[in-house]
Design a protein around this motif. Structure first.
Motif, PDB file in Angstrom:
ATOM      1  N   VAL A 215       0.846  -1.198   0.000  1.00 19.81           N
ATOM      2  CA  VAL A 215       0.000   0.000   0.000  1.00 19.81           C
ATOM      3  C   VAL A 215       0.881   1.247   0.000  1.00 19.81           C
ATOM      4  O   VAL A 215       0.669   2.175  -0.789  1.00 19.81           O
ATOM      5  N   TRP A 216       1.886   1.282   0.873  1.00 21.17           N
ATOM      6  CA  TRP A 216       2.781   2.439   0.923  1.00 21.17           C
ATOM      7  C   TRP A 216       3.522   2.607  -0.389  1.00 21.17           C
ATOM      8  O   TRP A 216       3.720   3.734  -0.861  1.00 21.17           O
ATOM      9  N   SER A 217       3.921   1.499  -0.995  1.00 21.30           N
ATOM     10  CA  SER A 217       4.626   1.575  -2.269  1.00 21.30           C
ATOM     11  C   SER A 217       3.741   2.201  -3.343  1.00 21.30           C
ATOM     12  O   SER A 217       4.184   3.065  -4.099  1.00 21.30           O
ATOM     13  N   ALA A 218       2.487   1.782  -3.413  1.00 17.14           N
ATOM     14  CA  ALA A 218       1.553   2.332  -4.388  1.00 17.14           C
ATOM     15  C   ALA A 218       1.267   3.804  -4.096  1.00 17.14           C
ATOM     16  O   ALA A 218       1.138   4.622  -5.010  1.00 17.14           O
ATOM     17  N   MET A 219       1.180   4.151  -2.842  1.00  9.98           N
ATOM     18  CA  MET A 219       0.860   5.524  -2.448  1.00  9.98           C
ATOM     19  C   MET A 219       2.026   6.478  -2.704  1.00  9.98           C
ATOM     20  O   MET A 219       1.832   7.629  -3.055  1.00  9.98           O
ATOM     21  N   ARG A 220       3.250   5.981  -2.561  1.00  9.47           N
ATOM     22  CA  ARG A 220       4.424   6.848  -2.660  1.00  9.47           C
ATOM     23  C   ARG A 220       4.758   7.296  -4.074  1.00  9.47           C
ATOM     24  O   ARG A 220       5.532   8.227  -4.250  1.00  9.47           O
ATOM     25  N   SER A 221       4.214   6.632  -5.084  1.00 11.71           N
ATOM     26  CA  SER A 221       4.585   7.006  -6.445  1.00 11.71           C
ATOM     27  C   SER A 221       4.310   8.493  -6.660  1.00 11.71           C
ATOM     28  O   SER A 221       3.241   9.001  -6.366  1.00 11.71           O
ATOM     29  N   GLY A 222       5.294   9.194  -7.144  1.00 14.95           N
ATOM     30  CA  GLY A 222       5.158  10.622  -7.379  1.00 14.95           C
ATOM     31  C   GLY A 222       5.488  11.491  -6.186  1.00 14.95           C
ATOM     32  O   GLY A 222       5.465  12.715  -6.286  1.00 14.95           O
TER      33      GLY A 222
END
Length: 85
Positions: free
Chosen positions: A35-42
């Motif tokens: 979840v954090w990986s997906a959220m951190r993009s950008g």
């Protein structure tokens, strides 16, 4: 600790509860890491004006994820763990 006699007794009193001892540090078994990986993009080059701005941005990024069960299920599947007993 989850291995204390008191905790073992409490777990044993609940037939529906299954407890697995996991390593102390195992990010590959933690669906939140996905979840954090997906959220951190950008966010890599973001310089927030303050903690309030950062918190608002994180909430804004996490909010749409709650409506994407396939994303969250993918984060769980990526661990090799399952919701099934």
């Amino acid at each position: 600790r989850h291995t204390s006699a008191d905790m073992r007794r409490r777990v044993a009193e609940r037939e529906w509860l299954a407890v697995e001892q996991l390593p102390g540090y195992a990010p590959d078994l933690n669906p939140v890491e996905g979840v954090w990986s997906a959220m951190r993009s950008g966010l890599a080059n973001l310089v927030p004006g303050g903690i309030d701005q950062l918190a608002a941005l994180i909430r804004a990024r996490l909010r749409p994820m709650q409506y994407r069960p396939e994303l969250l299920e993918g984060c769980l599947a990526g661990t090799g763990l399952s919701l099934e007993p």
